[in-house]
Design a protein around this motif. Structure first.
Motif, PDB file in Angstrom:
ATOM      1  N   SER A   4       0.838  -1.205   0.000  1.00 21.81           N
ATOM      2  CA  SER A   4       0.000   0.000   0.000  1.00 21.81           C
ATOM      3  C   SER A   4       0.873   1.255   0.000  1.00 21.81           C
ATOM      4  CB  SER A   4      -0.968  -0.008   1.179  1.00 21.81           C
ATOM      5  OG  SER A   4      -0.263   0.113   2.368  1.00 21.81           O
ATOM      6  N   ASP A   5       2.011   1.202   0.708  1.00 20.70           N
ATOM      7  CA  ASP A   5       2.949   2.341   0.658  1.00 20.70           C
ATOM      8  C   ASP A   5       3.443   2.537  -0.766  1.00 20.70           C
ATOM      9  OD1 ASP A   5       2.799   2.857   3.340  1.00 20.70           O
ATOM     10  OD2 ASP A   5       4.455   1.517   3.849  1.00 20.70           O
ATOM     11  N   TYR A   6       3.748   1.408  -1.387  1.00 26.84           N
ATOM     12  CA  TYR A   6       4.238   1.472  -2.770  1.00 26.84           C
ATOM     13  C   TYR A   6       3.183   2.113  -3.680  1.00 26.84           C
ATOM     14  CZ  TYR A   6       5.353  -0.139  -7.448  1.00 26.84           C
ATOM     15  OH  TYR A   6       5.585  -0.181  -8.797  1.00 26.84           O
ATOM     16  N   ASN A   7       1.967   1.616  -3.564  1.00 31.70           N
ATOM     17  CA  ASN A   7       0.906   2.145  -4.423  1.00 31.70           C
ATOM     18  C   ASN A   7       0.630   3.622  -4.135  1.00 31.70           C
ATOM     19  OD1 ASN A   7       0.506  -0.187  -5.880  1.00 31.70           O
ATOM     20  ND2 ASN A   7      -1.016  -0.998  -4.463  1.00 31.70           N
ATOM     21  N   GLN A   8       0.755   3.983  -2.864  1.00 32.48           N
ATOM     22  CA  GLN A   8       0.575   5.390  -2.512  1.00 32.48           C
ATOM     23  C   GLN A   8       1.674   6.246  -3.156  1.00 32.48           C
ATOM     24  OE1 GLN A   8      -2.134   6.512  -0.833  1.00 32.48           O
ATOM     25  NE2 GLN A   8      -1.387   8.525  -1.406  1.00 32.48           N
ATOM     26  N   LYS A  32       8.950   8.389 -19.670  1.00 31.26           N
ATOM     27  CA  LYS A  32       8.068   7.328 -19.169  1.00 31.26           C
ATOM     28  C   LYS A  32       8.890   6.101 -18.769  1.00 31.26           C
ATOM     29  CE  LYS A  32       4.057   4.683 -20.647  1.00 31.26           C
ATOM     30  NZ  LYS A  32       3.220   4.325 -21.791  1.00 31.26           N
ATOM     31  N   ASP A  33       9.862   5.772 -19.605  1.00 28.27           N
ATOM     32  CA  ASP A  33      10.726   4.626 -19.290  1.00 28.27           C
ATOM     33  C   ASP A  33      11.469   4.848 -17.976  1.00 28.27           C
ATOM     34  OD1 ASP A  33       9.963   3.342 -21.536  1.00 28.27           O
ATOM     35  OD2 ASP A  33      11.748   3.809 -22.709  1.00 28.27           O
ATOM     36  N   PHE A  34      11.960   6.048 -17.795  1.00 24.89           N
ATOM     37  CA  PHE A  34      12.696   6.352 -16.560  1.00 24.89           C
ATOM     38  C   PHE A  34      11.805   6.139 -15.339  1.00 24.89           C
ATOM     39  CE2 PHE A  34      15.927   9.458 -18.619  1.00 24.89           C
ATOM     40  CZ  PHE A  34      16.713   8.372 -18.985  1.00 24.89           C
ATOM     41  N   VAL A  35      10.578   6.626 -15.450  1.00 24.48           N
ATOM     42  CA  VAL A  35       9.659   6.514 -14.309  1.00 24.48           C
ATOM     43  C   VAL A  35       9.307   5.046 -14.053  1.00 24.48           C
ATOM     44  CG1 VAL A  35       7.384   7.148 -13.434  1.00 24.48           C
ATOM     45  CG2 VAL A  35       8.736   8.818 -14.698  1.00 24.48           C
ATOM     46  N   GLN A  36       9.042   4.331 -15.126  1.00 30.06           N
ATOM     47  CA  GLN A  36       8.694   2.914 -14.961  1.00 30.06           C
ATOM     48  C   GLN A  36       9.868   2.132 -14.368  1.00 30.06           C
ATOM     49  OE1 GLN A  36       7.328   2.133 -18.973  1.00 30.06           O
ATOM     50  NE2 GLN A  36       5.227   1.891 -18.253  1.00 30.06           N
ATOM     51  N   ASP A  37      11.063   2.430 -14.847  1.00 30.35           N
ATOM     52  CA  ASP A  37      12.245   1.741 -14.311  1.00 30.35           C
ATOM     53  C   ASP A  37      12.438   2.054 -12.832  1.00 30.35           C
ATOM     54  OD1 ASP A  37      12.698   0.662 -16.737  1.00 30.35           O
ATOM     55  OD2 ASP A  37      14.344   1.981 -17.309  1.00 30.35           O
ATOM     56  N   TYR A  39      10.161   2.805 -10.644  1.00 32.52           N
ATOM     57  CA  TYR A  39       9.190   2.068  -9.831  1.00 32.52           C
ATOM     58  C   TYR A  39       9.477   0.565  -9.842  1.00 32.52           C
ATOM     59  CZ  TYR A  39       6.272   5.956  -8.541  1.00 32.52           C
ATOM     60  OH  TYR A  39       5.814   7.107  -7.956  1.00 32.52           O
ATOM     61  N   GLU A  40      10.018   0.084 -10.936  1.00 30.37           N
ATOM     62  CA  GLU A  40      10.371  -1.336 -10.989  1.00 30.37           C
ATOM     63  C   GLU A  40      11.477  -1.640  -9.973  1.00 30.37           C
ATOM     64  OE1 GLU A  40       8.466  -3.108 -12.976  1.00 30.37           O
ATOM     65  OE2 GLU A  40       9.362  -4.898 -12.101  1.00 30.37           O
ATOM     66  N   LYS A  41      12.451  -0.736  -9.926  1.00 33.96           N
ATOM     67  CA  LYS A  41      13.537  -0.925  -8.959  1.00 33.96           C
ATOM     68  C   LYS A  41      13.016  -0.810  -7.531  1.00 33.96           C
ATOM     69  CE  LYS A  41      17.322   0.427 -11.936  1.00 33.96           C
ATOM     70  NZ  LYS A  41      18.265   1.450 -12.363  1.00 33.96           N
ATOM     71  N   LEU A  42      12.099   0.111  -7.352  1.00 29.48           N
ATOM     72  CA  LEU A  42      11.514   0.257  -6.011  1.00 29.48           C
ATOM     73  C   LEU A  42      10.780  -1.024  -5.615  1.00 29.48           C
ATOM     74  CD1 LEU A  42      10.748   1.977  -3.543  1.00 29.48           C
ATOM     75  CD2 LEU A  42       8.770   2.785  -4.827  1.00 29.48           C
TER      76      LEU A  42
ATOM     77  N   ASN B 132      -0.917   6.304 -18.082  1.00 25.74           N
ATOM     78  CA  ASN B 132      -1.157   4.936 -17.626  1.00 25.74           C
ATOM     79  C   ASN B 132      -0.556   4.665 -16.250  1.00 25.74           C
ATOM     80  OD1 ASN B 132      -2.195   2.423 -17.756  1.00 25.74           O
ATOM     81  ND2 ASN B 132      -0.626   1.588 -19.138  1.00 25.74           N
ATOM     82  N   GLU B 133      -0.906   5.519 -15.321  1.00 26.13           N
ATOM     83  CA  GLU B 133      -0.387   5.368 -13.957  1.00 26.13           C
ATOM     84  C   GLU B 133      -0.805   4.045 -13.338  1.00 26.13           C
ATOM     85  OE1 GLU B 133      -0.450   8.893 -11.239  1.00 26.13           O
ATOM     86  OE2 GLU B 133      -1.716   7.568 -10.049  1.00 26.13           O
ATOM     87  N   GLU B 134      -1.960   3.564 -13.748  1.00 25.49           N
ATOM     88  CA  GLU B 134      -2.474   2.310 -13.185  1.00 25.49           C
ATOM     89  C   GLU B 134      -1.510   1.137 -13.419  1.00 25.49           C
ATOM     90  OE1 GLU B 134      -5.340   1.938 -11.410  1.00 25.49           O
ATOM     91  OE2 GLU B 134      -5.390   4.107 -11.461  1.00 25.49           O
ATOM     92  N   SER B 135      -0.763   1.239 -14.504  1.00 24.09           N
ATOM     93  CA  SER B 135       0.142   0.129 -14.821  1.00 24.09           C
ATOM     94  C   SER B 135       1.243  -0.025 -13.790  1.00 24.09           C
ATOM     95  CB  SER B 135       0.770   0.344 -16.201  1.00 24.09           C
ATOM     96  OG  SER B 135       1.634   1.467 -16.171  1.00 24.09           O
ATOM     97  N   LEU B 136       1.487   1.029 -13.020  1.00 26.55           N
ATOM     98  CA  LEU B 136       2.556   0.955 -12.016  1.00 26.55           C
ATOM     99  C   LEU B 136       2.077   0.339 -10.710  1.00 26.55           C
ATOM    100  CD1 LEU B 136       4.153   4.499 -12.478  1.00 26.55           C
ATOM    101  CD2 LEU B 136       5.019   2.335 -13.332  1.00 26.55           C
ATOM    102  N   LEU B 137       0.781   0.343 -10.512  1.00 23.88           N
ATOM    103  CA  LEU B 137       0.250  -0.160  -9.242  1.00 23.88           C
ATOM    104  C   LEU B 137       0.427  -1.668  -9.148  1.00 23.88           C
ATOM    105  CD1 LEU B 137      -3.036   1.940  -9.109  1.00 23.88           C
ATOM    106  CD2 LEU B 137      -0.935   2.351  -7.835  1.00 23.88           C
ATOM    107  N   LYS B 138       0.627  -2.139  -7.948  1.00 20.07           N
ATOM    108  CA  LYS B 138       0.825  -3.571  -7.701  1.00 20.07           C
ATOM    109  C   LYS B 138      -0.269  -4.087  -6.788  1.00 20.07           C
ATOM    110  CE  LYS B 138       4.954  -3.668  -9.673  1.00 20.07           C
ATOM    111  NZ  LYS B 138       5.286  -4.397 -10.878  1.00 20.07           N
TER     112      LYS B 138
END
Lengths: 161, 345
Positions: A4-8, A32-37, A39-42, B132-138
């Motif tokens: 939930s912390d992560y999603n927040q 976008k790639d930077f942001v996704q990466d 969060y993936e690392k997080l 697509n912020e939803e795609s980041l949610l887990k």
């Protein structure tokens, strides 16, 4: 941190990270790639990252990604920047905001990074230093030079207008 | 000397700055008198200087300004520029701040500088949103490492159970070893195909089967799974094995096991307790690796399976359905599930 912390953190910082990255790389897909990466690392280190420091972790990750990219593509980037300068000099539009953006794009990578961290997120010199691996004095100088450049750039625009 | 327009203007500026010799100044005066379109070399410059002085009535300001902030004293650039940037960055001392504010009221160049420096502040565009912020949610549950280990062990246990589950009716007599080896197990997979599951001995023929029997599903609202133990060896051999186990300190119960009796089922009272594996034995040949044949009350939920369920917080779910021809049993621990179809007699 918990899921939930992560999603927040996604809700709180995804947009801000994206704006920050976009301002620095000027490429929506790359930003976008930077942001996704980030969060993936997080997510991979979710049990190691303190929920209180997640914002700092995310921005540091994006900053590092930008620096890595800049190092890898330095020659190519310089070439493109030269082309951009010539192109923009030929434009006749005097939209101030566009010109400011153009001025920002002409800053060096590190100047742009520290300035956006400072202005977008209000980080202190110390926090920026921790994120970028610079000293506080270096951060101060980079910001000074960035503002000096932008001020001069904006001054030129005023004269043109 | 080539008296071009540019040259004359440059000389006039030199004259106003006092950089011309008397001889050159005289020549210039004569020339501009002859060509008045270039202006005159009168006393305009000193008077202009006087008019500028009138804009700064406070001498103290003139003496102080321009001044450079300490924060940027090693940086190159004009003092006025450094002051404005330092002010923006909050790097001015209290005194410098006061001086800056005073100067800002009267010095137009500083006002202009301050305006430009303020425009250098970057403002985020709030309309820019991450696509697509939803795609980041887990949504996945985080399972700590120890739970992975526990789950793996639990999977092994359930696999053993699955292999030993009787396919037809009550538990076969353990003495009919060959029968057990050849009796196939019917299993219904998710595609509703009846397949023949391998029996225990098909994988490791030297191992003894572990049989699981479902008792009294009608009387017991929450049916239990039990594992009766079947031995073909003599009691002397068994006693020897148990003695060895006791000496080796294995975490097993060493109570008598009624090894040679032909009991294939026991009566269990109806219970409202949660479903769980209450009796459980793993053996390798005659060697009993783990198990509790007649557990005490405190031991009833101390089996591996229940420990797994407790430690992983994943309850063992047991469901049963039946139709005219068959009975389907569904056993699940977390993401591990076994579905078995048994033909009715």
């Amino acid at each position: 941190m918990t899921v939930s912390d992560y999603n927040q953190s996604v809700k709180d910082f995804a947009d801000r990270l994206y704006r920050f990255a976009l301002k620095n790389v000027n490429d929506p897909d790359l930003a976008k790639d930077f942001v996704q990466d980030a969060y993936e690392k997080l997510w991979m280190k979710i049990d190691q990252v303190d929920a209180q420091k997640v914002k700092s972790y995310l921005f540091r990750t994006v900053v590092n990604a930008q620096i890595d990219r800049a190092r890898r593509a330095k020659l190519q980037q310089n070439h493109l920047a030269t082309i951009n300068v010539h192109q923009t000099e030929e434009q006749t539009s005097f939209d101030v905001q566009e010109k400011i953006d153009e001025g920002v794009s002409r800053l060096t990578e590190i100047q742009r990074t520290v300035l956006t961290l400072r202005d977008y997120e209000g980080y202190t010199y110390q926090e920026i230093a921790e994120m970028t691996g610079l000293s506080e004095d270096q951060v101060k100088v980079y910001i000074f030079r960035a503002r000096r450049f932008l001020k001069a750039f904006i001054g030129q625009i005023e004269v043109l207008i | 000397m080539n008296w071009t327009k540019e040259y004359i203007e440059a000389r006039m500026i030199d004259a106003m700055d006092g950089n011309l010799s008397a001889e050159d100044l005289q020549k210039l005066r004569e020339y501009v008198q002859e060509f008045p379109e270039f202006g005159s070399l009168g006393d305009d410059y000193p008077r202009l200087n006087d008019s500028l002085m009138e804009q700064f009535p406070e001498d103290s300001l003139l003496k102080k300004f321009p001044f450079a902030p300490k924060a940027y004293e090693t940086q190159e650039g004009e003092a006025i520029e450094k002051m404005a940037i330092a002010k923006l960055e909050g790097l001015l001392s209290e005194r410098e701040e006061q001086d800056f504010d005073q100067a800002l009221k009267v010095e137009s160049s500083l006002q202009k500088e301050w305006q430009f420096v303020n425009q250098s502040i970057l403002k985020p565009d709030k309309d820019i949103l991450f696509p697509n912020e939803e795609s980041l949610l887990k949504e996945l549950r985080i399972i700590p490492w120890r739970s992975y280990v526990s789950s793996a062990v639990a999977a092994c246990i359930l696999f053993f159970l699955y292999l030993g589950w009787p396919s037809q009716g009550p538990t076969e007599n353990a003495t009919s070893k060959s029968k057990l080896k050849t009796t196939p197990t019917l299993l219904q997979n998710k595609k509703n195909q009846i397949v023949t599951a391998p029996v225990w001995t098909a994988i490791k023929p030297s191992l003894k089967p572990i049989n699981v029997e479902h008792l009294n599903p009608i009387k017991n609202e929450f049916p239990d799974c039990i594992i009766p133990e079947n031995y073909t060896e003599s009691s002397e051999q068994l006693a020897q094995v148990l003695t060895q186990e006791k000496q080796s300190g294995l975490p097993i119960e060493t109570s008598p096991l009624n090894a040679m009796n032909n009991q294939t089922s026991r009566t269990f009272p109806a219970s409202n307790e949660p479903i769980g594996l209450k009796e459980f034995v793993i053996q390798k040949g005659n060697e009993r690796l783990f198990g509790t044949a007649n557990p005490s009350v405190s031991e009833r939920y101390a089996t591996i399976a229940n420990y797994m369920a407790k430690s992983t917080k994943m309850p063992i779910n047991y469901e049963q359905s039946e139709n005219e021809d068959s009975e389907t049993i569904y056993l699940r621990l977390g993401f591990i599930s076994i579905e078995r179809k048994r033909a009715k007699k």
